[in-house]
Design a protein around this motif. Structure first.
Motif, short mmCIF file in Angstrom:
data_model
loop_
_atom_site.label_atom_id
_atom_site.label_comp_id
_atom_site.label_asym_id
_atom_site.label_seq_id
_atom_site.Cartn_x
_atom_site.Cartn_y
_atom_site.Cartn_z
N VAL A 1 0.87 -1.17 0.00
CA VAL A 1 0.00 0.00 0.00
C VAL A 1 0.91 1.23 0.00
O VAL A 1 1.68 1.43 0.94
CB VAL A 1 -0.94 0.02 1.22
N VAL A 2 0.83 2.01 -1.04
CA VAL A 2 1.69 3.18 -1.19
C VAL A 2 1.37 4.17 -0.07
O VAL A 2 0.21 4.55 0.13
CB VAL A 2 1.50 3.82 -2.58
N GLU A 3 2.38 4.59 0.67
CA GLU A 3 2.14 5.43 1.84
C GLU A 3 1.50 6.77 1.50
O GLU A 3 0.82 7.35 2.34
CB GLU A 3 3.42 5.62 2.65
N THR A 4 1.67 7.26 0.30
CA THR A 4 1.04 8.53 -0.08
C THR A 4 -0.43 8.35 -0.47
O THR A 4 -1.12 9.35 -0.68
CB THR A 4 1.79 9.19 -1.26
N ASN A 5 -0.90 7.12 -0.51
CA ASN A 5 -2.33 6.85 -0.78
C ASN A 5 -3.06 6.96 0.56
O ASN A 5 -3.57 5.99 1.11
CB ASN A 5 -2.48 5.46 -1.41
N VAL A 6 -3.11 8.18 1.08
CA VAL A 6 -3.59 8.40 2.44
C VAL A 6 -5.06 8.05 2.63
O VAL A 6 -5.46 7.61 3.71
CB VAL A 6 -3.30 9.85 2.92
N ARG A 7 -5.87 8.22 1.60
CA ARG A 7 -7.29 7.85 1.74
C ARG A 7 -7.43 6.35 1.96
O ARG A 7 -8.21 5.91 2.80
CB ARG A 7 -8.08 8.29 0.50
N ALA A 8 -6.68 5.57 1.20
CA ALA A 8 -6.75 4.12 1.37
C ALA A 8 -6.20 3.70 2.73
O ALA A 8 -6.81 2.88 3.42
CB ALA A 8 -5.98 3.42 0.25
N THR B 1 5.18 11.87 -8.92
CA THR B 1 5.38 13.27 -8.52
C THR B 1 6.07 13.40 -7.17
O THR B 1 6.73 14.41 -6.92
CB THR B 1 4.05 14.05 -8.48
N GLU B 2 5.93 12.41 -6.30
CA GLU B 2 6.50 12.47 -4.94
C GLU B 2 7.88 11.84 -4.85
O GLU B 2 8.52 11.90 -3.80
CB GLU B 2 5.56 11.80 -3.94
N GLY B 3 8.32 11.19 -5.92
CA GLY B 3 9.61 10.50 -5.88
C GLY B 3 9.48 9.17 -5.16
O GLY B 3 8.41 8.56 -5.13
N TYR B 4 10.57 8.72 -4.56
CA TYR B 4 10.56 7.43 -3.88
C TYR B 4 9.85 7.56 -2.54
O TYR B 4 10.23 8.38 -1.70
CB TYR B 4 11.98 6.91 -3.70
N VAL B 5 8.82 6.76 -2.37
CA VAL B 5 8.03 6.75 -1.13
C VAL B 5 7.92 5.31 -0.64
O VAL B 5 8.21 4.36 -1.36
CB VAL B 5 6.63 7.37 -1.35
N GLY B 6 7.45 5.16 0.58
CA GLY B 6 7.37 3.85 1.19
C GLY B 6 6.17 3.03 0.74
O GLY B 6 5.15 3.57 0.30
N LEU B 7 6.31 1.72 0.88
CA LEU B 7 5.23 0.76 0.66
C LEU B 7 4.90 0.13 2.00
O LEU B 7 5.75 -0.52 2.62
CB LEU B 7 5.65 -0.34 -0.32
N HIS B 8 3.66 0.32 2.45
CA HIS B 8 3.22 -0.28 3.71
C HIS B 8 2.81 -1.73 3.51
O HIS B 8 2.23 -2.09 2.47
CB HIS B 8 1.99 0.44 4.25
N ILE B 9 3.04 -2.53 4.52
CA ILE B 9 2.47 -3.87 4.63
C ILE B 9 1.43 -3.76 5.75
O ILE B 9 1.77 -3.37 6.87
CB ILE B 9 3.53 -4.92 4.98
N LEU B 10 0.19 -4.09 5.42
CA LEU B 10 -0.89 -4.00 6.39
C LEU B 10 -1.45 -5.38 6.70
O LEU B 10 -1.42 -6.28 5.85
CB LEU B 10 -2.02 -3.10 5.87
N HIS B 11 -1.99 -5.54 7.91
CA HIS B 11 -2.50 -6.83 8.37
C HIS B 11 -3.73 -6.61 9.24
O HIS B 11 -3.81 -5.62 9.98
CB HIS B 11 -1.41 -7.53 9.19
N ARG B 12 -4.65 -7.56 9.13
CA ARG B 12 -5.82 -7.57 10.03
C ARG B 12 -6.20 -9.02 10.28
O ARG B 12 -6.41 -9.79 9.34
CB ARG B 12 -6.99 -6.85 9.39
#
Length: 162
Positions: free
Chosen positions: A119-126, A149-160
């Motif tokens: 999950v792309v960290e700049t995808n704040v709505r998601a 446009t933001e350059g290199y950003v983090g990829l989150h790993i999410l769990h539930r």
């Protein structure tokens, strides 16, 4: 809003917003030049996995989700899912409804948890939506995604847990 099984006949309605979102290169790790045929192969999953569409009263496709086991073998008890909402219908609860649907599917199918791998960290709505539904960010791969446009950003790993 009705969520139902996607059929090959839904692809012409999915493809325009699928293509728009993927080509923008802001939220998915798919190639930005993905063509319609390959996109259909990647999105419309065969059983036991599933792909669904959310439609309005007129039958207009508002969004879609695919759900599947995240891994094989001894890790096949963890589900995953991906979501696409037509930007023309954003902000109307389509993403939440699709996410809730996939969680219910995973639970009913016997999965023990759901994991999102990238999950792309700049995808704040998601990210906000997933957190509101009980997902936790387990970690972030620094600079794991090259945002246009933001350059290199983090990829989150999410769990539930389910």
């Amino acid at each position: 809003m009705l969520i139902r099984e996607a059929t090959p006949e839904d692809w012409p309605a999915i493809w325009p917003f699928f293509h728009e979102i993927i080509a923008a290169g802001e939220t998915f790790t798919y190639p930005v030049d993905l063509d319609a045929e390959r996109g259909r192969e990647w999105w419309l999953l065969p059983a036991p996995n599933r792909t669904v569409v959310a439609v309005d009263e007129a039958g207009t496709v508002l969004g879609t989700a695919k759900m599947n086991n995240n891994h094989l073998g001894n890790a096949s008890h963890i589900a995953s899912a991906s979501y696409l909402v037509d930007p023309a219908h954003a902000g109307r609860g389509v993403g939440r409804a699709l996410c809730e649907y996939t969680l219910a599917w995973a639970r009913e199918s016997g999965f023990r948890a759901m994991q999102f791998n990238a999950v792309v960290e700049t995808n704040v709505r998601a990210v906000r939506l997933y957190r509101s539904l009980g997902f936790e960010v387990l970690g972030t791969l620094p600079e794991g995604f090259r945002h246009p446009t933001e350059g290199y950003v983090g990829l989150h790993i999410l769990h539930r847990a389910l």
